[in-house]
Enzyme design. Structure first.
Site, PDB file in Angstrom:
ATOM      1  N   SER A   8       0.644  -1.151  -0.101  1.00  0.00           N
ATOM      2  CA  SER A   8       0.053   0.158   0.210  1.00  0.00           C
ATOM      3  C   SER A   8       0.916   1.036  -0.152  1.00  0.00           C
ATOM      4  CB  SER A   8      -1.039  -0.032   1.137  1.00  0.00           C
ATOM      5  OG  SER A   8      -1.691   1.247   1.036  1.00  0.00           O
ATOM      6  N   CYS A   9       0.653   2.148  -0.594  1.00  0.00           N
ATOM      7  CA  CYS A   9       1.106   3.430  -0.781  1.00  0.00           C
ATOM      8  C   CYS A   9       0.310   4.669  -0.512  1.00  0.00           C
ATOM      9  CB  CYS A   9       1.891   3.472  -2.143  1.00  0.00           C
ATOM     10  SG  CYS A   9       0.967   3.923  -3.418  1.00  0.00           S
ATOM     11  N   PRO A  10       0.842   5.942  -0.193  1.00  0.00           N
ATOM     12  CA  PRO A  10       0.156   6.950   0.186  1.00  0.00           C
ATOM     13  C   PRO A  10      -0.948   7.264  -0.945  1.00  0.00           C
ATOM     14  CG  PRO A  10       2.211   7.365   0.714  1.00  0.00           C
ATOM     15  CD  PRO A  10       2.308   6.082   0.050  1.00  0.00           C
ATOM     16  N   GLY A  12      -1.985   5.221  -3.279  1.00  0.00           N
ATOM     17  CA  GLY A  12      -2.829   3.891  -3.606  1.00  0.00           C
ATOM     18  C   GLY A  12      -2.946   3.540  -4.968  1.00  0.00           C
ATOM     19  N   THR A  16       1.726   1.064  -5.134  1.00  0.00           N
ATOM     20  CA  THR A  16       1.149  -0.014  -4.606  1.00  0.00           C
ATOM     21  C   THR A  16       1.380  -1.398  -5.698  1.00  0.00           C
ATOM     22  OG1 THR A  16      -0.671   1.162  -3.358  1.00  0.00           O
ATOM     23  CG2 THR A  16      -0.955  -1.214  -3.669  1.00  0.00           C
TER      24      THR A  16
END
Length: 106
Positions: A8-10, A12, A16
Site C-alpha cells: 500500500s502506498c500514500p 494508492g 502499490t
C-alpha cells in the site's frame, strides 16, 4: 518456502502495484512461492485467505501507509519495508527472508 505480502502506498495507485510486481518477480527468481495483496485506491485486491496466512513462512508489509487487518498476521515473522525498498530492493529482501526462515527452521 512461502511468503505473503501486503502493499500500500500514500496515493494508492502506481507504487502499490509496482511493489507487488517487484516482490512477485523477486520471489519467483529466488524460488519462493508468494501471494501479494494490494490495498490501493480501489480497495483490497487479491485478498489473502486464512489458508494463505497459515501456510506463510513470512509476511512482508509496506510501512508507508497503515495496512488493514494486520491482526491476522499474529505469530508470523513480519518484515516491514518502505514502498520504495519493496520496488528497488526486492531481490535483497527475498534473500534476507530466505536466510532468516532457513536459519529458523534448522
Amino acid at each position: 518456502m512461502k511468503i505473503i505480502a501486503v502493499t500500500s502506498c500514500p496515493s494508492g495507485v502506481a507504487h502499490t502495484y509496482m511493489a507487488a510486481e517487484a516482490i512477485e518477480k523477486a520471489a519467483k527468481a529466488a524460488d519462493i512461492e508468494v501471494k501479494v495483496e494490494t490495498q490501493g485506491s480501489i480497495g483490497i485486491e487479491n485478498e489473502l485467505t486464512a489458508s494463505d496466512v497459515a501456510e506463510a513462512d513470512a509476511v512482508i508489509l509496506t510501512k508507508d501507509m497503515d495496512i488493514k487487518n494486520t491482526d491476522r498476521f499474529k505469530n508470523k515473522t513480519i518484515v516491514k519495508v518502505s514502498i520504495g525498498d519493496a520496488i528497488k530492493k526486492a531481490p535483497a529482501i527475498m534473500q534476507k527472508i530466505k536466510e532468516h526462515v532457513e536459519k529458523k527452521n534448522s
